[in-house]
Write a protein that holds these residues in place. Structure first.
Motif, mmCIF file in Angstrom:
data_model
loop_
_atom_site.group_PDB
_atom_site.id
_atom_site.type_symbol
_atom_site.label_atom_id
_atom_site.label_comp_id
_atom_site.label_asym_id
_atom_site.label_seq_id
_atom_site.Cartn_x
_atom_site.Cartn_y
_atom_site.Cartn_z
ATOM 1 N N VAL A 232 -27.123 27.475 17.376
ATOM 2 C CA VAL A 232 -28.424 28.015 17.804
ATOM 3 C C VAL A 232 -29.547 27.486 16.920
ATOM 4 O O VAL A 232 -30.622 27.108 17.406
ATOM 5 C CB VAL A 232 -28.389 29.558 17.790
ATOM 6 C CG1 VAL A 232 -29.796 30.131 18.017
ATOM 7 C CG2 VAL A 232 -27.434 30.076 18.856
ATOM 8 N N LEU A 233 -29.317 27.463 15.613
ATOM 9 C CA LEU A 233 -30.330 26.936 14.691
ATOM 10 C C LEU A 233 -30.685 25.485 15.019
ATOM 11 O O LEU A 233 -31.858 25.101 15.009
ATOM 12 C CB LEU A 233 -29.827 27.025 13.252
ATOM 13 C CG LEU A 233 -29.986 28.358 12.523
ATOM 14 C CD1 LEU A 233 -29.221 28.328 11.208
ATOM 15 C CD2 LEU A 233 -31.455 28.679 12.283
ATOM 16 N N LEU A 234 -29.663 24.683 15.294
ATOM 17 C CA LEU A 234 -29.898 23.284 15.640
ATOM 18 C C LEU A 234 -30.674 23.163 16.954
ATOM 19 O O LEU A 234 -31.632 22.393 17.061
ATOM 20 C CB LEU A 234 -28.571 22.542 15.738
ATOM 21 C CG LEU A 234 -27.814 22.305 14.422
ATOM 22 C CD1 LEU A 234 -26.412 21.783 14.700
ATOM 23 C CD2 LEU A 234 -28.572 21.332 13.529
ATOM 24 N N LYS A 235 -30.282 23.942 17.934
ATOM 25 C CA LYS A 235 -30.929 23.867 19.245
ATOM 26 C C LYS A 235 -32.380 24.320 19.189
ATOM 27 O O LYS A 235 -33.266 23.717 19.808
ATOM 28 C CB LYS A 235 -30.149 24.718 20.252
ATOM 29 C CG LYS A 235 -30.693 24.634 21.676
ATOM 30 C CD LYS A 235 -29.825 25.416 22.645
ATOM 31 C CE LYS A 235 -30.381 25.301 24.058
ATOM 32 N NZ LYS A 235 -29.544 26.059 25.034
ATOM 33 N N ASN A 236 -32.661 25.386 18.422
ATOM 34 C CA ASN A 236 -34.002 25.950 18.376
ATOM 35 C C ASN A 236 -34.968 25.163 17.503
ATOM 36 O O ASN A 236 -36.179 25.425 17.523
ATOM 37 C CB ASN A 236 -33.949 27.396 17.882
ATOM 38 C CG ASN A 236 -33.309 28.336 18.879
ATOM 39 O OD1 ASN A 236 -33.131 27.988 20.052
ATOM 40 N ND2 ASN A 236 -32.943 29.530 18.435
ATOM 41 N N ASN A 237 -34.457 24.214 16.742
ATOM 42 C CA ASN A 237 -35.317 23.450 15.822
ATOM 43 C C ASN A 237 -35.083 21.957 15.965
ATOM 44 O O ASN A 237 -35.204 21.201 14.993
ATOM 45 C CB ASN A 237 -35.051 23.890 14.376
ATOM 46 C CG ASN A 237 -35.390 25.340 14.130
ATOM 47 O OD1 ASN A 237 -36.555 25.684 13.973
ATOM 48 N ND2 ASN A 237 -34.375 26.192 14.111
ATOM 49 N N GLU A 238 -34.784 21.512 17.168
ATOM 50 C CA GLU A 238 -34.373 20.129 17.362
ATOM 51 C C GLU A 238 -35.490 19.121 17.121
ATOM 52 O O GLU A 238 -35.209 17.932 16.960
ATOM 53 C CB GLU A 238 -33.776 19.947 18.749
ATOM 54 C CG GLU A 238 -34.688 20.326 19.880
ATOM 55 C CD GLU A 238 -33.984 20.302 21.232
ATOM 56 O OE1 GLU A 238 -34.688 20.332 22.243
ATOM 57 O OE2 GLU A 238 -32.737 20.255 21.269
ATOM 58 N N GLU A 239 -36.729 19.567 17.056
ATOM 59 C CA GLU A 239 -37.823 18.641 16.741
ATOM 60 C C GLU A 239 -37.814 18.253 15.261
ATOM 61 O O GLU A 239 -38.220 17.147 14.913
ATOM 62 C CB GLU A 239 -39.174 19.275 17.100
ATOM 63 C CG GLU A 239 -39.454 19.344 18.590
ATOM 64 C CD GLU A 239 -39.514 17.968 19.222
ATOM 65 O OE1 GLU A 239 -40.163 17.080 18.646
ATOM 66 O OE2 GLU A 239 -38.884 17.765 20.280
ATOM 67 N N ARG A 240 -37.357 19.163 14.412
ATOM 68 C CA ARG A 240 -37.403 18.919 12.968
ATOM 69 C C ARG A 240 -36.018 18.713 12.358
ATOM 70 O O ARG A 240 -35.910 18.194 11.242
ATOM 71 C CB ARG A 240 -38.087 20.087 12.248
ATOM 72 C CG ARG A 240 -39.561 20.242 12.608
ATOM 73 C CD ARG A 240 -40.218 21.245 11.691
ATOM 74 N NE ARG A 240 -40.146 20.806 10.305
ATOM 75 C CZ ARG A 240 -40.247 21.639 9.263
ATOM 76 N NH1 ARG A 240 -40.377 22.931 9.462
ATOM 77 N NH2 ARG A 240 -40.184 21.173 8.020
ATOM 78 N N ILE A 241 -34.977 19.139 13.061
ATOM 79 C CA ILE A 241 -33.615 19.017 12.533
ATOM 80 C C ILE A 241 -32.787 18.245 13.541
ATOM 81 O O ILE A 241 -32.610 18.682 14.682
ATOM 82 C CB ILE A 241 -32.997 20.400 12.276
ATOM 83 C CG1 ILE A 241 -33.876 21.180 11.296
ATOM 84 C CG2 ILE A 241 -31.573 20.261 11.737
ATOM 85 C CD1 ILE A 241 -33.534 22.637 11.196
ATOM 86 N N VAL A 242 -32.294 17.075 13.129
ATOM 87 C CA VAL A 242 -31.642 16.156 14.063
ATOM 88 C C VAL A 242 -30.221 15.872 13.585
ATOM 89 O O VAL A 242 -30.005 15.443 12.444
ATOM 90 C CB VAL A 242 -32.424 14.837 14.180
ATOM 91 C CG1 VAL A 242 -31.741 13.901 15.168
ATOM 92 C CG2 VAL A 242 -33.871 15.112 14.612
ATOM 93 N N PHE A 243 -29.268 16.114 14.475
ATOM 94 C CA PHE A 243 -27.865 15.808 14.181
ATOM 95 C C PHE A 243 -27.554 14.410 14.691
ATOM 96 O O PHE A 243 -27.623 14.133 15.891
ATOM 97 C CB PHE A 243 -26.961 16.845 14.846
ATOM 98 C CG PHE A 243 -25.499 16.581 14.670
ATOM 99 C CD1 PHE A 243 -24.938 16.413 13.406
ATOM 100 C CD2 PHE A 243 -24.659 16.511 15.774
ATOM 101 C CE1 PHE A 243 -23.589 16.171 13.250
ATOM 102 C CE2 PHE A 243 -23.303 16.272 15.629
ATOM 103 C CZ PHE A 243 -22.767 16.103 14.363
#
Length: 357
Positions: A232-243
């Motif tokens: 959820v954290l990754l999905k909700n912040n995908e503009e600033r956090i990229v896997f």
């Protein structure tokens, strides 16, 4: 003559397998008195096998079934049962003439792994430790942990360290297909609870400066529990956090070289290879001040409390704001990374092997 358990060549190239692969290359350079046995499966294409090197494939099973049944059956049929070298934590339970490598005992120290993984390792590790002639591990921290948990004498355990990238490796730095936003902070490692990514992400989102991107690289590991909150954290912040997923060594070196810093607030490490890789590539390091990491990183890292989100944020803010701090850590990092080399580890490993053949 000795035999290397080469099952790792059929597995993805992650931390434990990288250790085995690098030492496999060192063994091949240093002796012709080794044989290499693995299941009858294809070698993963990420491994480069020296031209002309013979790999002995045997059996019809794979994974632990092959290792527990078919590998010892193959060895027991030989005229003289050879010394078996195991580099990836597990080994045949009841083959006596062997050396086993245990990288850490994380499965005993936290609730990070799947139940099936913990159950399996709680059977395998104590049995192979008891039945092996010698034990190898990757840090003095892990040696002390194994001695304490399993009451094994220190003279039965040798430390053979991991190593980071070599100078020729660094020269192969390649952006590949990476499309990056600058500036960025990097974290590298398998996507599992032990790497503490939830706290890292929360800490990153509290930075004073909001123009940074956090890049995460690595692969999901089925041996560890999944974490819906992390997803959820990754999905909700995908503009600033990229896997970024799994990356080649050349791409990984490029990522290290161009990051403002490397953040690794891990909860438990037997060695902690990514910080040493970052140092070798000239990237300043923030990491946890616990388990093996102070031993491995020395004075060349900025340490944080991995359980304290504000402290992780503060250390990233310090790194962003203080160019002198970054330059000093880069210089110390190069020196620290130079302490570890696969050539030295290969020599230490062969010294151990030669005591038993």
């Amino acid at each position: 003559m000795f035999t290397l358990n080469s099952r790792f060549l059929t597995q993805n190239l992650t931390g434990v397998q990288r250790y085995a692969y690098e030492l496999f290359k060192q063994i091949n350079k240093r002796t012709e008195d080794a044989s290499y046995v693995l299941p009858a499966q294809p070698v993963i294409d990420k491994y480069e096998i020296p031209e002309g090197l013979k790999l002995q494939k045997t059996g019809k099973y794979k994974s632990h079934v092959w290792e527990q049944l078919e590998l010892p059956a193959y060895l027991n049929k030989l005229a003289k049962k050879p010394l078996l070298l195991n580099l990836c934590n597990t080994a045949p339970l009841f083959y006596k003439n062997q050396i086993v490598t245990v990288h850490d005992i994380a499965y005993m120290r936290g609730n990070w792994h799947s139940r099936s993984f913990r159950s399996l390792y709680k059977v395998i590790i104590p049995t192979v430790l008891k039945n092996s002639k010698h034990v190898i591990t990757v840090s003095e921290f892990s040696k002390a942990e194994i001695m304490d948990a399993y009451k094994i004498a220190g003279d039965k355990i040798s430390v053979v360290y991991n190593a980071g990238f070599s100078a020729p490796d660094i020269e192969k730095s390649d952006r590949g297909d990476l499309e990056l936003k600058y500036p960025y902070i990097l974290s590298v490692g398998s996507i599992d609870p032990r790497k503490n990514l939830k706290r890292l992400i929360k800490a990153f989102l509290n930075l004073k400066q909001t123009d940074f991107t956090l890049y995460l690289t690595g692969a999901y590991n089925a041996n560890f529990k999944t974490d819906p909150e992390l997803d959820v954290l990754l999905k909700n912040n995908e503009e600033r956090i990229v896997f970024l997923g799994y990356r080649t060594d050349a791409e990984l070196i490029y990522l290290y070289q161009n990051a403002l810093c490397f953040a690794y607030p891990s909860l438990y490490e037997g060695f902690g290879l990514p910080p040493v890789e970052a140092m070798a590539a000239g990237c300043p390091v923030i990491t946890s001040g616990i388990t093996s990491l102070p031993e491995i990183c020395g004075s060349a890292a900025l340490y944080c409390d991995p359980l304290n989100i504000p402290d992780i944020t503060s250390k990233m803010d310090n790194m962003i704001e203080d160019s002198y701090l970054r330059e000093n850590l880069i210089a110390q990092g190069y020196e620290n990374a130079g302490k570890y080399s696969w050539q030295l580890s290969g020599k230490l490993l062969m010294d151990v092997i030669n005591n038993y053949i």
